[in-house]
Scaffold this active site. Structure first.
Site, PDB file in Angstrom:
ATOM      1  N   HIS A  31       0.842  -1.190   0.000  1.00  0.00           N
ATOM      2  CA  HIS A  31       0.000   0.000   0.000  1.00  0.00           C
ATOM      3  C   HIS A  31       0.879   1.243   0.000  1.00  0.00           C
ATOM      4  O   HIS A  31       1.953   1.269   0.581  1.00  0.00           O
ATOM      5  CB  HIS A  31      -0.994   0.016   1.167  1.00  0.00           C
ATOM      6  CG  HIS A  31      -0.387  -0.069   2.522  1.00  0.00           C
ATOM      7  ND1 HIS A  31       0.161  -1.240   3.032  1.00  0.00           N
ATOM      8  CD2 HIS A  31      -0.249   0.856   3.490  1.00  0.00           C
ATOM      9  CE1 HIS A  31       0.601  -1.024   4.248  1.00  0.00           C
ATOM     10  NE2 HIS A  31       0.369   0.260   4.553  1.00  0.00           N
ATOM     11  N   HIS A  78       1.099   5.293   0.770  1.00  0.00           N
ATOM     12  CA  HIS A  78       0.546   6.403   1.536  1.00  0.00           C
ATOM     13  C   HIS A  78       0.737   7.687   0.728  1.00  0.00           C
ATOM     14  O   HIS A  78       1.845   7.946   0.246  1.00  0.00           O
ATOM     15  CB  HIS A  78       1.297   6.589   2.863  1.00  0.00           C
ATOM     16  CG  HIS A  78       1.188   5.445   3.803  1.00  0.00           C
ATOM     17  ND1 HIS A  78       0.338   5.450   4.886  1.00  0.00           N
ATOM     18  CD2 HIS A  78       1.837   4.244   3.835  1.00  0.00           C
ATOM     19  CE1 HIS A  78       0.466   4.318   5.551  1.00  0.00           C
ATOM     20  NE2 HIS A  78       1.365   3.558   4.932  1.00  0.00           N
TER      21      HIS A  78
END
Length: 132
Positions: A99, A101
């Site tokens: 993931h 950010h």
């Protein structure tokens, strides 16, 4: 292997503040934001970290990051952003599913105003009524 929280979100088993999704990924609000408007971009297919991702997924992540940056600037008046991947426990990775950010940064007045808002309120600012 037990599903991680991101797979549960992707599969609709857990609620999230989803801003958008494509064939390869979703973009959601971070529920523990570093700054207001902190967004996570998550590939739909599980890989532990960015180093395991296919090139087309990496390209999609960065294209989505450009879309997110535009939202943060236009709707939240962000003055800059930080793109961050934590890869491995020693680097601070908490969920072992790739993931990205996208953390926005603001000037003092905007930051003070936005810090009063909940994640849901920031989501409602970012999310257009016409968005899918």
């Amino acid at each position: 292997m037990e599903k991680d929280i991101f797979l549960k979100i992707i599969n609709g088993e857990t609620e999230s503040f989803k801003l958008f999704e494509t064939k390869l990924l979703i973009a959601i609000m971070d529920i523990y934001p570093f700054n207001p408007g902190h967004i996570l971009i998550i590939p739909k297919v599980w890989k532990e970290d960015i180093y395991q991702e296919a090139d087309n997924t990496i390209i999609s992540l960065f294209n989505a990051a450009k879309r997110v940056k535009k939202l943060q600037e236009e709707k939240l008046k962000a003055k800059g952003t930080k793109i961050l991947f934590n890869n491995g426990a020693f680097a601070g990775q908490k969920v072992f599913h790739t993931h990205m950010h996208i953390i926005p940064f603001y000037d003092g007045k905007v930051s003070a105003k936005l810090n009063k808002y909940s994640v849901e309120e920031i989501y409602n600012i970012l999310k257009d009524k016409d968005d899918n």
